[in-house]
Write a protein that holds these residues in place. Sequence first.
Motif, PDB file in Angstrom:
ATOM      1  N   TYR A   1      48.787  23.220  89.684  1.00 24.59           N
ATOM      2  CA  TYR A   1      47.453  22.321  90.046  1.00 24.59           C
ATOM      3  C   TYR A   1      46.112  22.974  89.474  1.00 24.59           C
ATOM      4  O   TYR A   1      46.109  24.186  90.031  1.00 24.59           O
ATOM      5  CB  TYR A   1      47.532  21.897  91.260  1.00 24.59           C
ATOM      6  N   HIS A   2      45.547  22.393  88.738  1.00 21.66           N
ATOM      7  CA  HIS A   2      44.162  22.941  88.362  1.00 21.66           C
ATOM      8  C   HIS A   2      43.053  21.896  88.824  1.00 21.66           C
ATOM      9  O   HIS A   2      43.019  20.735  88.144  1.00 21.66           O
ATOM     10  CB  HIS A   2      44.176  23.599  86.984  1.00 21.66           C
ATOM     11  N   TYR A   3      42.186  22.194  89.263  1.00 20.44           N
ATOM     12  CA  TYR A   3      41.237  21.109  89.703  1.00 20.44           C
ATOM     13  C   TYR A   3      40.210  21.010  88.386  1.00 20.44           C
ATOM     14  O   TYR A   3      39.937  22.159  87.636  1.00 20.44           O
ATOM     15  CB  TYR A   3      40.254  21.770  90.773  1.00 20.44           C
ATOM     16  N   THR A   4      39.970  19.782  87.980  1.00 21.23           N
ATOM     17  CA  THR A   4      39.107  19.293  86.939  1.00 21.23           C
ATOM     18  C   THR A   4      37.774  18.800  87.367  1.00 21.23           C
ATOM     19  O   THR A   4      37.969  17.699  88.097  1.00 21.23           O
ATOM     20  CB  THR A   4      39.702  18.584  86.101  1.00 21.23           C
ATOM     21  N   TYR A   5      36.739  19.491  86.918  1.00 21.64           N
ATOM     22  CA  TYR A   5      35.182  18.769  87.501  1.00 21.64           C
ATOM     23  C   TYR A   5      35.025  17.587  86.442  1.00 21.64           C
ATOM     24  O   TYR A   5      35.399  17.627  85.138  1.00 21.64           O
ATOM     25  CB  TYR A   5      34.367  19.872  87.189  1.00 21.64           C
TER      26      TYR A   5
ATOM     27  N   SER B   1      29.632  20.287  88.385  1.00 25.35           N
ATOM     28  CA  SER B   1      29.819  19.399  87.269  1.00 25.35           C
ATOM     29  C   SER B   1      28.297  19.211  86.499  1.00 25.35           C
ATOM     30  O   SER B   1      28.142  18.336  85.359  1.00 25.35           O
ATOM     31  CB  SER B   1      30.066  17.997  88.051  1.00 25.35           C
TER      32      SER B   1
ATOM     33  N   ARG C   1      43.843  18.728  96.768  1.00 23.69           N
ATOM     34  CA  ARG C   1      42.724  19.449  96.394  1.00 23.69           C
ATOM     35  C   ARG C   1      42.902  20.711  97.423  1.00 23.69           C
ATOM     36  O   ARG C   1      42.098  21.618  97.200  1.00 23.69           O
ATOM     37  CB  ARG C   1      41.436  18.632  96.778  1.00 23.69           C
TER      38      ARG C   1
ATOM     39  N   TYR D   1      42.667  24.132  95.730  1.00 27.24           N
ATOM     40  CA  TYR D   1      41.458  24.269  94.997  1.00 27.24           C
ATOM     41  C   TYR D   1      40.575  24.805  96.012  1.00 27.24           C
ATOM     42  O   TYR D   1      39.594  26.004  95.944  1.00 27.24           O
ATOM     43  CB  TYR D   1      40.976  23.248  94.517  1.00 27.24           C
TER      44      TYR D   1
ATOM     45  N   GLU E   1      33.276  13.417  93.872  1.00 27.34           N
ATOM     46  CA  GLU E   1      33.825  12.645  93.014  1.00 27.34           C
ATOM     47  C   GLU E   1      33.255  11.416  92.718  1.00 27.34           C
ATOM     48  O   GLU E   1      33.143  10.524  91.609  1.00 27.34           O
ATOM     49  CB  GLU E   1      35.355  12.532  92.882  1.00 27.34           C
TER      50      GLU E   1
END
Length: 518
Positions: A77-81, A108, A166, A169, A511
């Motif tokens: 898992y990689h958090y994407t902004y 962001s 999440r 992260y 988000e």
Amino acid sequence: MLRIHNVKVRLGKINHRKILSQHLNIREKEIKSIKLIKQSIDARRRNIYYVNSYDFEVDHEDDFLRLHKNVQKVQPYHYTYLPHNDKQVIIVGCGPAGLFCGYVLAKSGNRVIMIERGKKVDERIKDVDALMKHHILNPNSNIAFGEGGAGTFSDGKLTTNVKNERIPYILETFVKFGAPDDILYQAKAHIGTDYLRQVIVNMRQEMENMGVTFMFETQFVNFNKRDKDIQVEISQHDQLSFLYGDDLVLAIGHSARDTYEMLSKHLVMQPKPFSVGVRIEQLQSKIDDIQYHGHKSKYLSAANYKLAVKADNGRGVYTFCMCPGGQVVPSMNEENMICINGMSYHSRDLENANSAILVSITPEDFESDDVLAGIDFQRNLEKQAFVLGGSNYQAPVQLALNYIYDEHKAFGQVKPSYLPGVKEADLNRLFPPFINESLKDGLIKMNQKMPGFIDESTILTGVETRSSSPVRIVRDEHYQSSIKGVHPIGEGAGYAGGIMSSAIDGIICAEKILLNEE
């Protein structure tokens, strides 16, 4: 990437490549990479061991999976902004919900203003020390208010019942800012108040470098929704002024009672259940002995416990925020009241264990149907605790057996850890009869489930009232309150309980703001 769970490991064994090769009956060199992702202690029997989970890589993964049915394929898992928008966001409260909301917005590229009524960590520590050592309470800078929120002076627990992608992260962010990397894999991870204080400072400094404005010692007074923006009234050193933003995030925490009163005039709010009770203290060595069956090992951390029972009257009674090797601390923010909490350092090496013992309270227990009646319920208990403690911020304390059975035995080995100090008192005078009945029955049942939980030295300190918010600020699935552009989040809004769930709530709110959800 492959993953395997439930690998039993002897205490002290740390060569994970060798452990996994033996468990899977393969050569060590076949394992290209390996990462410990979870570790718990199984102490249900006298033979105590770790239970580990690993992520690892091998060649020809599909062939490997056919041979090893207990292994699964996973996608890291990689958090994407999300992309930024033109919104300026004003966030009230610098606890986990507010900080992670602001952090994600700033990463962001959005403009963010953080408002916090309390002080920065270093100055806040001085005010907390003044209360503990000199009985001086600063209503705006204490364990409830200030940079990092109430969790800054806690055990720093990173466990939650919330299932959310999440979580890695959040943990990685804490490590990035100075938390021990063992929080990435410990099943019952905690930072400890000592590490958490520095983590919060490091996080704030990076946010400032990204352009976030922090306004400490700044009281959120009021707000006004206008055609194109939201006008936020603030007070700094008794001087009123205004800020203007596109969105207002309310991450106010569960102790902002004056703010609740103001918000009740603007937003739809509901009373909600919460819990009240006492802090129990035992010798940590006694808890270790019970939980580890007398087993001694340098690889065993200070033991914890979690208990829940139902009293004969139907009330739920449960332990909460158990702090191994910690101390009991003052968490009130209003004068002439006593409210307590627990705190531990990362090492958890102090003499006592402590935990809240709480009784469930519902709105039906309140004296009125006012939305803020739960706050009045809390305040009445806190005022009585202040009086029983001697009206000088000492807390009332009683031997557990004396409280339960109306005995008059002398204190034993357990020395109360609460500062500014304690005064022996009859805790029966603190609570209404239904709470006393529930607590006593609950304590007896807990001792039956965990023999030795209560002994001749166990003590109780009152009163704990802030386990969760007594109100909920109503919001929809887009995190919008009854006023568009105003987003209630975290513990204070009634949607989280603890550092992790609050941080998750803050991230999701960010988000939704970035996606312009309405």
